[in-house]
Design a protein around this motif. Sequence first.
Motif, mmCIF file in Angstrom:
data_model
loop_
_atom_site.group_PDB
_atom_site.id
_atom_site.type_symbol
_atom_site.label_atom_id
_atom_site.label_comp_id
_atom_site.label_asym_id
_atom_site.label_seq_id
_atom_site.Cartn_x
_atom_site.Cartn_y
_atom_site.Cartn_z
ATOM 1 N N MET A 27 -3.431 16.334 13.171
ATOM 2 C CA MET A 27 -3.956 15.654 12.539
ATOM 3 C C MET A 27 -2.931 14.358 12.441
ATOM 4 S SD MET A 27 -7.097 16.823 10.237
ATOM 5 C CE MET A 27 -8.273 15.218 10.898
ATOM 6 N N ARG A 229 -10.261 18.727 16.790
ATOM 7 C CA ARG A 229 -11.425 18.470 16.820
ATOM 8 C C ARG A 229 -11.904 17.131 15.983
ATOM 9 N NH1 ARG A 229 -15.171 21.659 19.513
ATOM 10 N NH2 ARG A 229 -17.081 20.895 18.699
ATOM 11 N N PHE A 230 -11.028 16.882 14.795
ATOM 12 C CA PHE A 230 -11.760 15.833 13.872
ATOM 13 C C PHE A 230 -10.725 15.247 13.443
ATOM 14 C CE2 PHE A 230 -14.507 19.422 12.285
ATOM 15 C CZ PHE A 230 -14.930 19.193 11.922
ATOM 16 N N LYS A 232 -8.934 12.551 14.690
ATOM 17 C CA LYS A 232 -9.928 11.087 16.118
ATOM 18 C C LYS A 232 -11.031 10.131 14.582
ATOM 19 C CE LYS A 232 -8.826 11.645 20.822
ATOM 20 N NZ LYS A 232 -8.813 11.511 21.806
ATOM 21 N N ARG A 233 -11.250 11.369 14.302
ATOM 22 C CA ARG A 233 -12.799 10.144 13.338
ATOM 23 C C ARG A 233 -12.031 11.004 11.635
ATOM 24 N NH1 ARG A 233 -16.903 15.874 14.134
ATOM 25 N NH2 ARG A 233 -16.655 15.433 15.937
ATOM 26 N N THR A 234 -10.641 10.897 11.802
ATOM 27 C CA THR A 234 -10.454 10.084 9.974
ATOM 28 C C THR A 234 -9.310 9.204 10.622
ATOM 29 O OG1 THR A 234 -10.119 12.879 9.946
ATOM 30 C CG2 THR A 234 -9.536 11.236 8.599
ATOM 31 N N ASN A 235 -9.381 8.329 9.778
ATOM 32 C CA ASN A 235 -8.457 7.097 9.018
ATOM 33 C C ASN A 235 -6.884 6.825 9.164
ATOM 34 O OD1 ASN A 235 -6.947 5.070 8.172
ATOM 35 N ND2 ASN A 235 -8.673 3.693 7.324
#
Length: 261
Positions: A27, A229-230, A232-235
Amino acid sequence: MIFEHIPHLHYIWLVVASTIAGVMNAMAGGGSFVSFPAMLGVGVPPVQANATNTVALWPGQLTSVAALWGDVRRDLLPTVAVTCVIGGVAGAEVLLNTPQGTFFRLVPWLLLGGTLLFGISGPVSRWLRSRATHPHEGHAIPKLGMAAALFPVCFYIGYFGAGGGFLAMTVLALFGVENMHELNAMKVVAALLSNLVAIVTFILKGAVVWHYCAISMVFAGIGGYVGARFAKRTNPAVLRFVVVATGCIIAAYFFWKQAQA
């Protein structure tokens, strides 16, 4: 050893830390700030802990190179590869010849330095992207000068490594690599090769604690899959803050531990 009186808890701690490290690397980066102290926490001596952690996290770099191979600068690859091989081996050899006590005293400084490098990588990355948006006229890259500047970075990656990829990217940018995709790909290649030769050195010298390495490798891979998987969804700013805060807290813990010794 922190968990020696509680059966199997040291394995559980390593599983959790390795999974978190895999998530962080996928991430934002900075997984070593968690996985390396975890190796120390389960009782692995400092030098072997660093070697084992490097081996455990390396497969994630290999998959990253495979995904970014199309952006690798073929004209710079031989120079970068030779520099990484020499620098990575040199760093690994110096690490293996550093007394355990000396390296342990270096640990909080290395963690703090890596954390600060990670912290400033955001603003510098924005500067690099602005260079890519407004590129200068093409010019030949002085390969000998680039190799001389890149060598200490590769040495550092072979010795410890946290934040080394960012340093490699900065050196390449200063020598004229301005496309952001190419910079990122060459950064991953430099880290991969420097760590690869360091890993070979560690294995040949018997510095890897394999049962801990296997556990960390498996669960870092699982964490990497979950993190990807996560991601791109997190700042990104929040992620970077979490990584920097984690690194500072762990560095502070080791400074405190040394003060108590």
